[in-house]
Structures are given as structure tokens and as C-alpha cells.
Scaffold this motif. Structure first.
Motif, mmCIF file in Angstrom:
data_model
loop_
_atom_site.group_PDB
_atom_site.id
_atom_site.type_symbol
_atom_site.label_atom_id
_atom_site.label_comp_id
_atom_site.label_asym_id
_atom_site.label_seq_id
_atom_site.Cartn_x
_atom_site.Cartn_y
_atom_site.Cartn_z
ATOM 1 N N ILE A 100 0.816 -1.213 0.000
ATOM 2 C CA ILE A 100 0.000 0.000 0.000
ATOM 3 C C ILE A 100 0.852 1.267 0.000
ATOM 4 O O ILE A 100 0.705 2.128 -0.861
ATOM 5 C CB ILE A 100 -0.981 -0.002 1.189
ATOM 6 C CG1 ILE A 100 -2.001 -1.132 1.014
ATOM 7 C CG2 ILE A 100 -1.668 1.354 1.321
ATOM 8 C CD1 ILE A 100 -2.863 -1.411 2.215
ATOM 9 N N ARG A 119 -5.440 -1.956 -1.610
ATOM 10 C CA ARG A 119 -4.747 -0.679 -1.792
ATOM 11 C C ARG A 119 -5.745 0.472 -1.916
ATOM 12 O O ARG A 119 -5.594 1.514 -1.308
ATOM 13 C CB ARG A 119 -3.835 -0.744 -3.013
ATOM 14 C CG ARG A 119 -3.014 0.517 -3.207
ATOM 15 C CD ARG A 119 -2.201 0.471 -4.473
ATOM 16 N NE ARG A 119 -1.031 -0.374 -4.299
ATOM 17 C CZ ARG A 119 -0.303 -0.843 -5.307
ATOM 18 N NH1 ARG A 119 -0.621 -0.569 -6.552
ATOM 19 N NH2 ARG A 119 0.747 -1.577 -5.068
ATOM 20 N N LYS A 123 -6.288 3.739 0.533
ATOM 21 C CA LYS A 123 -6.171 5.107 0.006
ATOM 22 C C LYS A 123 -7.406 5.930 0.369
ATOM 23 O O LYS A 123 -7.296 7.115 0.675
ATOM 24 C CB LYS A 123 -5.927 5.077 -1.492
ATOM 25 C CG LYS A 123 -4.523 4.607 -1.837
ATOM 26 C CD LYS A 123 -4.204 4.810 -3.287
ATOM 27 C CE LYS A 123 -2.829 4.294 -3.617
ATOM 28 N NZ LYS A 123 -1.757 4.993 -2.982
#
Length: 152
Positions: A100, A119, A123
Motif C-alpha cells: 500500500i 490498496r 487510500k
């Protein structure tokens, strides 16, 4: 038969650690220990280490203690609870810090839809720079919608 019990305990502990991580992230890291986690939410933190890295030590302590009491005086189930915590910590490092946040460039170009979903969810978590209004506090089990966008 005892080896089967130890395997189940290790897997169960690993799985429970996701819940522990979610709760800790939401109520401790985004709560009373925000001062340790805050730098992790700032763009391009200028140091190799963050104050947030202290949580690796905090999570390692129970595992180390369980390893110790899991081999004294003889091997017992506590060792395998510690092993489950350790394995989750390794997975956390690989997913969170390597995949990540790209602190190491090992999985930079992954095309794996599951990993891309993880990921994306993280985010979304980091779009909030403050401790309030966070979402996606887990690491391995994130809402299905983040994986679905990569199925096409």
C-alpha cells in the motif's frame, strides 16, 4: 490430534487479529494515541520512520510474551497464539508498508485484483488527514465494493 489444534489456534488467532487491528485502528490510533498515528496521515512524511511505527513494537510485545510462556515449561497453546499474532504482523507489514505505502518497491506493479482492492480501500482511508471521519480501518477484510471495481 494436538498438531491440528495448534494449526486451528494459529489460523483463528490470525483471523481474530484483523478484528483487533480494526478496533485498535479506529478507537486507539484514531483516538487517544492519535499523536503516534497522526504523522502516518500526512503526505510525504520526510523521515524513514514514522511515530506510527511504534505500533509495530506495541503489537509485537504480546506475541513475544506468548512465545515465552508458550515454551515454558513445555510447548503449549500460548506459543501458537503468539505465532498467529506474528504471522498477522508479517502479513500487515507486507500489505500495509510494502504493497500500500510502497515503503519498499517489491509489489509496485501488481495486477492482482484482491491486492488492488486492499490498496484502494486504504487510500480511501487516507483521504482524511485528521482523526475524525475515517473509514476502512481494516487491512485484509475491506468492503467488497473496493474489490468489485477491479473485476472488469
Amino acid at each position: 490430534m494436538q498438531i491440528l489444534l495448534y494449526i486451528v489456534v494459529t489460523i483463528l488467532t490470525f483471523t481474530i487479529m484483523e478484528l483487533v487491528t480494526w478496533l485498535t485502528h479506529k478507537y486507539v490510533m484514531h483516538g487517544f494515541l492519535w499523536y503516534l498515528h497522526e504523522d502516518h496521515h500526512q503526505p510525504k512524511y520526510p523521515h524513514v520512520f514514522e511515530k506510527n511505527d511504534a505500533f509495530f513494537v506495541i503489537f509485537a510485545i504480546p506475541s513475544i510474551i506468548l512465545f515465552y510462556f508458550g515454551i515454558h515449561p513445555n510447548l503449549n497453546v500460548l506459543f501458537f497464539i503468539g505465532l498467529g499474532i506474528l504471522l498477522y504482523g508479517i502479513a500487515y507489514f507486507l500489505i500495509h508498508d510494502v504493497l500500500i505505502h510502497q515503503r519498499f518497491k517489491w509489489f509496485k506493479n501488481t495486477k492482482n485484483k484482491f491486492l488492488l482492492g486492499l490498496r484502494k480501500a486504504h487510500k480511501v482511508h487516507h483521504k482524511h488527514l485528521g482523526k475524525e471521519e475515517g473509514e476502512c480501518f481494516g487491512m485484509l477484510f475491506v468492503p467488497k465494493k473496493y474489490h468489485e471495481q477491479y473485476k472488469k
